[in-house]
Design an enzyme around this catalytic site. Sequence first.
Site, PDB file in Angstrom:
ATOM      1  N   ARG A  60       0.827  -1.217   0.000  1.00 58.31           N
ATOM      2  CA  ARG A  60       0.000   0.000   0.000  1.00 58.31           C
ATOM      3  C   ARG A  60       0.859   1.263   0.000  1.00 58.31           C
ATOM      4  O   ARG A  60       0.493   2.267   0.614  1.00 58.31           O
ATOM      5  CB  ARG A  60      -0.946   0.013   1.209  1.00 58.31           C
ATOM      6  CG  ARG A  60      -1.890  -1.164   1.239  1.00 58.31           C
ATOM      7  CD  ARG A  60      -3.293  -0.707   0.895  1.00 58.31           C
ATOM      8  NE  ARG A  60      -4.309  -1.615   1.382  1.00 58.31           N
ATOM      9  CZ  ARG A  60      -5.488  -1.221   1.838  1.00 58.31           C
ATOM     10  NH1 ARG A  60      -5.779   0.043   1.935  1.00 58.31           N
ATOM     11  NH2 ARG A  60      -6.371  -2.109   2.210  1.00 58.31           N
ATOM     12  N   ARG A  81      -2.911   7.121   1.407  1.00 61.52           N
ATOM     13  CA  ARG A  81      -3.302   8.334   2.132  1.00 61.52           C
ATOM     14  C   ARG A  81      -2.222   8.979   2.978  1.00 61.52           C
ATOM     15  O   ARG A  81      -2.341  10.131   3.351  1.00 61.52           O
ATOM     16  CB  ARG A  81      -4.502   8.033   3.023  1.00 61.52           C
ATOM     17  CG  ARG A  81      -5.775   7.955   2.246  1.00 61.52           C
ATOM     18  CD  ARG A  81      -6.838   7.327   3.059  1.00 61.52           C
ATOM     19  NE  ARG A  81      -6.421   5.973   3.429  1.00 61.52           N
ATOM     20  CZ  ARG A  81      -7.177   5.125   4.085  1.00 61.52           C
ATOM     21  NH1 ARG A  81      -8.348   5.482   4.492  1.00 61.52           N
ATOM     22  NH2 ARG A  81      -6.730   3.913   4.367  1.00 61.52           N
ATOM     23  N   ARG A 141      -7.054  12.895  -4.088  1.00 55.58           N
ATOM     24  CA  ARG A 141      -8.313  12.356  -3.537  1.00 55.58           C
ATOM     25  C   ARG A 141      -9.317  13.444  -3.177  1.00 55.58           C
ATOM     26  O   ARG A 141     -10.503  13.166  -3.007  1.00 55.58           O
ATOM     27  CB  ARG A 141      -8.020  11.474  -2.321  1.00 55.58           C
ATOM     28  CG  ARG A 141      -7.526  10.088  -2.673  1.00 55.58           C
ATOM     29  CD  ARG A 141      -8.663   9.154  -3.120  1.00 55.58           C
ATOM     30  NE  ARG A 141      -9.389   8.606  -1.982  1.00 55.58           N
ATOM     31  CZ  ARG A 141     -10.618   8.938  -1.652  1.00 55.58           C
ATOM     32  NH1 ARG A 141     -11.280   9.840  -2.355  1.00 55.58           N
ATOM     33  NH2 ARG A 141     -11.202   8.390  -0.610  1.00 55.58           N
ATOM     34  N   ASP A 190      -7.169  -1.894  -6.502  1.00 63.75           N
ATOM     35  CA  ASP A 190      -7.575  -2.468  -5.227  1.00 63.75           C
ATOM     36  C   ASP A 190      -7.907  -3.922  -5.496  1.00 63.75           C
ATOM     37  O   ASP A 190      -8.025  -4.325  -6.655  1.00 63.75           O
ATOM     38  CB  ASP A 190      -8.791  -1.715  -4.662  1.00 63.75           C
ATOM     39  CG  ASP A 190      -9.054  -2.090  -3.210  1.00 63.75           C
ATOM     40  OD1 ASP A 190      -8.389  -1.536  -2.333  1.00 63.75           O
ATOM     41  OD2 ASP A 190      -9.892  -2.973  -2.955  1.00 63.75           O
ATOM     42  N   TYR A 208     -15.268 -10.667   1.290  1.00 65.50           N
ATOM     43  CA  TYR A 208     -15.907  -9.383   0.944  1.00 65.50           C
ATOM     44  C   TYR A 208     -17.197  -9.601   0.157  1.00 65.50           C
ATOM     45  O   TYR A 208     -18.198  -8.923   0.380  1.00 65.50           O
ATOM     46  CB  TYR A 208     -14.948  -8.499   0.146  1.00 65.50           C
ATOM     47  CG  TYR A 208     -13.955  -7.786   1.026  1.00 65.50           C
ATOM     48  CD1 TYR A 208     -14.341  -6.705   1.807  1.00 65.50           C
ATOM     49  CD2 TYR A 208     -12.625  -8.198   1.097  1.00 65.50           C
ATOM     50  CE1 TYR A 208     -13.434  -6.052   2.631  1.00 65.50           C
ATOM     51  CE2 TYR A 208     -11.716  -7.552   1.916  1.00 65.50           C
ATOM     52  CZ  TYR A 208     -12.123  -6.481   2.678  1.00 65.50           C
ATOM     53  OH  TYR A 208     -11.222  -5.854   3.493  1.00 65.50           O
TER      54      TYR A 208
HETATM   55  O1  CP3 Z   1      -0.145  -1.192  -2.514  1.00 66.81           O
HETATM   56  C1  CP3 Z   1      -0.507  -0.261  -3.252  1.00 66.81           C
HETATM   57  O2  CP3 Z   1      -0.048   0.891  -3.175  1.00 66.81           O
HETATM   58  C2  CP3 Z   1      -1.515  -0.563  -4.353  1.00 66.81           C
HETATM   59  C3  CP3 Z   1      -2.853  -0.284  -4.047  1.00 66.81           C
HETATM   60  C4  CP3 Z   1      -3.715  -1.134  -3.125  1.00 66.81           C
HETATM   61  C5  CP3 Z   1      -4.891  -0.607  -2.524  1.00 66.81           C
HETATM   62  N1  CP3 Z   1      -5.524  -1.619  -1.887  1.00 66.81           N
HETATM   63  C6  CP3 Z   1      -5.339   0.793  -2.640  1.00 66.81           C
HETATM   64  C7  CP3 Z   1      -6.314   1.302  -1.662  1.00 66.81           C
HETATM   65  C8  CP3 Z   1      -3.643  -2.483  -2.766  1.00 66.81           C
HETATM   66  C9  CP3 Z   1      -2.567  -3.510  -3.082  1.00 66.81           C
HETATM   67  C10 CP3 Z   1      -4.799  -2.768  -1.990  1.00 66.81           C
HETATM   68  C11 CP3 Z   1      -5.107  -4.114  -1.453  1.00 66.81           C
HETATM   69  C12 CP3 Z   1      -6.278  -4.305  -0.605  1.00 66.81           C
HETATM   70  N2  CP3 Z   1      -7.487  -3.652  -0.642  1.00 66.81           N
HETATM   71  C13 CP3 Z   1      -6.363  -5.322   0.376  1.00 66.81           C
HETATM   72  C14 CP3 Z   1      -5.302  -6.332   0.665  1.00 66.81           C
HETATM   73  C15 CP3 Z   1      -4.195  -5.802   1.481  1.00 66.81           C
HETATM   74  C16 CP3 Z   1      -4.556  -5.464   2.875  1.00 66.81           C
HETATM   75  O3  CP3 Z   1      -4.238  -4.330   3.257  1.00 66.81           O
HETATM   76  O4  CP3 Z   1      -5.035  -6.341   3.589  1.00 66.81           O
HETATM   77  C17 CP3 Z   1      -7.628  -5.222   0.973  1.00 66.81           C
HETATM   78  C18 CP3 Z   1      -8.175  -6.092   2.076  1.00 66.81           C
HETATM   79  C19 CP3 Z   1      -8.326  -4.177   0.309  1.00 66.81           C
HETATM   80  C20 CP3 Z   1      -9.727  -3.733   0.543  1.00 66.81           C
HETATM   81  C21 CP3 Z   1      -9.832  -2.319   0.908  1.00 66.81           C
HETATM   82  N3  CP3 Z   1      -9.534  -1.261   0.080  1.00 66.81           N
HETATM   83  C22 CP3 Z   1     -10.289  -1.784   2.133  1.00 66.81           C
HETATM   84  C23 CP3 Z   1     -10.691  -2.612   3.339  1.00 66.81           C
HETATM   85  C24 CP3 Z   1     -10.240  -0.405   2.020  1.00 66.81           C
HETATM   86  C25 CP3 Z   1     -10.737   0.600   3.022  1.00 66.81           C
HETATM   87  C26 CP3 Z   1      -9.867   0.703   4.188  1.00 66.81           C
HETATM   88  C27 CP3 Z   1      -8.686   1.554   3.857  1.00 66.81           C
HETATM   89  O5  CP3 Z   1      -7.549   1.098   4.040  1.00 66.81           O
HETATM   90  O6  CP3 Z   1      -8.931   2.701   3.467  1.00 66.81           O
HETATM   91  C28 CP3 Z   1      -9.731  -0.093   0.739  1.00 66.81           C
HETATM   92  C29 CP3 Z   1      -9.488   1.258   0.192  1.00 66.81           C
HETATM   93  C30 CP3 Z   1      -8.145   1.523  -0.409  1.00 66.81           C
HETATM   94  N4  CP3 Z   1      -7.498   0.723  -1.285  1.00 66.81           N
HETATM   95  C31 CP3 Z   1      -7.376   2.694  -0.204  1.00 66.81           C
HETATM   96  C32 CP3 Z   1      -6.224   2.564  -0.990  1.00 66.81           C
HETATM   97  C33 CP3 Z   1      -5.108   3.558  -1.163  1.00 66.81           C
HETATM   98  C34 CP3 Z   1      -7.767   3.895   0.647  1.00 66.81           C
HETATM   99  C35 CP3 Z   1      -8.898   4.566  -0.036  1.00 66.81           C
HETATM  100  C36 CP3 Z   1      -8.893   6.030   0.066  1.00 66.81           C
HETATM  101  O7  CP3 Z   1      -8.129   6.671  -0.671  1.00 66.81           O
HETATM  102  O8  CP3 Z   1      -9.701   6.550   0.839  1.00 66.81           O
END
Ligand code: CP3
Length: 347
Positions: free
Chosen positions: A27, A31, A40, A76, A154
């Site tokens: 990730r 943010r 964003r 994502d 999910y």
């Molecule tokens: O690694 C990277 O930079 C690539 C991008 C990436 C995102 N999500 C962007 C994202 C990757 C590889 C993921 C994987 C992901 N997404 C997982 C597996 C890894 C982990 O952390 O367990 C999971 C379970 C998700 C599902 C997901 N996406 C959730 C639960 C959420 C909300 C909670 C949160 O962290 O905000 C997201 C949103 C998300 N995906 C964000 C980002 C940058 C934040 C969204 C925002 O900008 O508000």
Amino acid sequence: MTSVQESRLLRACRREEVDATPVWLMRQAGRYMPEYRKLREKWGILDLIRNPELAVEVTMQPIEAFDLDAAIIFSDILPILEPMGLALSFVRGEGPHIANPVRTAADVDSLRTVPPEDGLHFTLEAIRLAKRELANRGVPLIGFSGAPYTLASYAIEGGGSRHHINAKRLMMSQPTVWGNLMSKLANAAGAYLQAQAAAGADVLQVFDSWAGELSPDDYRHYVLPHTRTTVEMARQSGVPVILFGVGTASLLELMASTGADVIGIDWRVELDEGWRRIGHDRAIQGNLDPVALFADWDAVRSRTDRILQQANRRSGHIFNLGHGILPNTPVETVKRLVDYVHEVSVR
Ligand code: CP3
């Protein structure tokens, strides 16, 4: 400049010697970066993901800011569910939401199989564009997908869940329906990973963030065969595959049995013990507690030293966090960490 194939990351995936330990952060685009928060303000996360130019811009933000050994394409794990027929949205502050979650045999039957070139073309296009940006830097690009269990959780719960009650109930009470759902997800994830490799991804990571919620026996019976399908399909494309999970201390041998080239572990396992259990014929990725980055530098440094000492300069260690980097992580600490890993691991 070295070629991507000879980059530290690719060499570590193949367990070849490196001049310094490769490091990237799960990730890493997100943010905690002011550049990301700025975008964003204007766009929702799904807007960023669906627009290849914007997705590449976000992908490159951490590459510009830090001396990272890999980029990961900005997307994502959940958009794969949309072409299958699930209505995905991200609610500000609450995370992902699926309006029509999978609950019955009929719901599973109605899930569509759509080629990734149609349903997820924007991410494949983003990969092609990002590869052009990365080419002259010699930085490899990681593609990724959710693993079948994490996707199923999910799809069934309709969002994040503490106890996964709906998902586990379906798994435990209706194993045939569960098996059908899991094989659809396993094949969709496998096809998506193959398409990402064809578009130019150099390494593929499979995120099984929730696998650690399962007993080893349930994992073995209801999940492992499907995860193996996804990993095997991904490996057919000829690029190394990283299988990552959280809280998987009791599942490491089973995860290694999928044939993944690299196993990603979290901080709840000691790296040397994890590696012994996975087997030294595999590479390992991890495993700093992401919360450590909120502590004083001395605390970050001592934990980083410990991980590198446990890796013992054995070929095949990729330094990473044990889970995704958290919002509000100090950017200065991230920069220092990346530089420090290179500096102290230099061969
Ligand atoms: O690694 C990277 O930079 C690539 C991008 C990436 C995102 N999500 C962007 C994202 C990757 C590889 C993921 C994987 C992901 N997404 C997982 C597996 C890894 C982990 O952390 O367990 C999971 C379970 C998700 C599902 C997901 N996406 C959730 C639960 C959420 C909300 C909670 C949160 O962290 O905000 C997201 C949103 C998300 N995906 C964000 C980002 C940058 C934040 C969204 C925002 O900008 O508000």
